[in-house]
Design a protein around this motif. Sequence first.
Motif, short mmCIF file in Angstrom:
data_model
loop_
_atom_site.label_atom_id
_atom_site.label_comp_id
_atom_site.label_asym_id
_atom_site.label_seq_id
_atom_site.Cartn_x
_atom_site.Cartn_y
_atom_site.Cartn_z
N HIS A 76 0.89 -1.17 0.00
CA HIS A 76 0.00 0.00 0.00
C HIS A 76 0.92 1.21 0.00
N ILE A 77 1.38 1.55 -1.19
CA ILE A 77 2.51 2.47 -1.30
C ILE A 77 2.12 3.91 -0.96
N THR A 78 0.84 4.24 -1.00
CA THR A 78 0.47 5.64 -0.71
C THR A 78 -0.01 5.84 0.73
N TYR A 123 -1.29 7.69 12.53
CA TYR A 123 -2.71 7.47 12.26
C TYR A 123 -3.04 6.00 12.05
N ILE A 124 -2.10 5.11 12.39
CA ILE A 124 -2.28 3.72 11.98
C ILE A 124 -3.45 3.03 12.69
N THR A 125 -3.78 3.49 13.88
CA THR A 125 -4.84 2.78 14.60
C THR A 125 -6.19 2.92 13.90
N TRP A 166 -6.49 7.28 6.53
CA TRP A 166 -5.55 8.30 6.10
C TRP A 166 -6.20 9.32 5.18
N TYR A 167 -7.28 8.89 4.49
CA TYR A 167 -7.94 9.81 3.58
C TYR A 167 -8.60 10.97 4.31
N LEU A 168 -8.78 10.84 5.63
CA LEU A 168 -9.32 11.96 6.41
C LEU A 168 -8.21 12.90 6.87
N ASP A 196 -5.75 3.87 -1.62
CA ASP A 196 -4.89 4.94 -2.16
C ASP A 196 -5.69 6.22 -2.38
N ALA A 197 -6.62 6.49 -1.41
CA ALA A 197 -7.51 7.66 -1.53
C ALA A 197 -8.19 7.59 -2.89
#
Length: 414
Positions: A84-86, A92-94, A98-100, A132-133
């Motif tokens: 998951h390169i992006t 924020y891993i929990t 990430w898109y937020l 990837d968003a």
Amino acid sequence: MTRGVFLFLLCLLCAGLTKAQTIAVRAGNLIDPANGSVAKNQIILVRDHKIVGVGADLPIPPDAQVVDLSHSWVMPGIMDAHTHITEGDLKYITDQNWYLRESTGLRSLRGLHGSQVLLNRGITTIRDAGNDANFAAVDLRKAIDAGWFVGPTVLTAGKAIAPFGGQNRDVPQEIGSIWHFEYYDGDSPNEIRKAVRENIFYGADFIKLVADNSDYHFSLEEIRAAVEETHHAGRAVAVHVLGGEAAQNAIAGGVDSIEHGFFLSDDQLRLMKESGIVLVGTDFPTAHLETGQFPDSQATGAAILDRLRRAYRIGVKMGFGTDAVTDMPNETRADMTWDYLAVWRAAGVPPAEILKCMTTNDAELLRISKQRGAIATGLYADIIAMPENPLENIEALRKIDFVMKNGMIVRRPQ
Ligand SMILES: [Zn+2]
């Protein structure tokens, strides 16, 4: 003749006169990971991005650039069939949303950085398994393919297709379907067919299903719809599934690869072997699990090791994939990639088999074996080398010090 046309013709003439230079690689020990053999003192000729000849007695053109790897161990570039390169910042891993936190643009740049880190260490092809968003990995692939940046070959899943809710939990109804930034909902065969088509329209190279990340999972009928629609489009289906009935449906539905499969039974592994379904086990080292993705890292790590041991013993075809989603403290994604070797060693998988999973098997799964995954005439020149023999000690991969991508030297021994 206008001035523009004249200049255009002049350029064509110059291009014709400028012959692409040949690179001749002297490979002291050339590994063929398809069968674990080693050929001594080979010459690999590279021109126009591709390998144009391999052999012991090939004449080297007088104007060729010679690369001396006569004391090295040379092989095709490594592939990671599940990354998951992006993604994403460790803090924020929990929640993994990430898109937020980060825009799609930033995610593309994050992917560019990560993919260049991987390429520099010998990982020349990556398959991005979604998250990837809004198609950040598609844009990354386009930018690398356009030649704007040097990077690995990127294949991407676009948005994963899952039963309602993606891989999210605890989202209040009034907030809305925030997971649509990274997932399509697929709650019937027809919805799944539509999601497959839409995803391919926006650039997906393969389809990623998330079968069992909820209290409900895909039915056999839904899996079959996804497989039929995706195969019609000439692409492969990868399924995130851990085990149980959801895995049974995925296997019976004829998917191309099971991703993770931490709790697959021996019977399910045998069925996979008979059906030619590839296991991309993403066999996490326990230390990586401790970053917060799994509640009980010790037990999960033990289950993964046990499943890898059983899968190898049963003879399931395996691909190498990490499922790396973030950098760890003091480790790059490349360092993290090599951490997986300890798990494969502990499971008793011989080095030759590990190398095959990382090259030959991954290339077949990614449907690129006619372009990459071997050092053979006609294939793209994705070539790596290291000073020690990885067939004796697989940890030699950590010392890769020569990387050629599409015929361009990215890294050479200091
Ligand atoms: Zn994943």
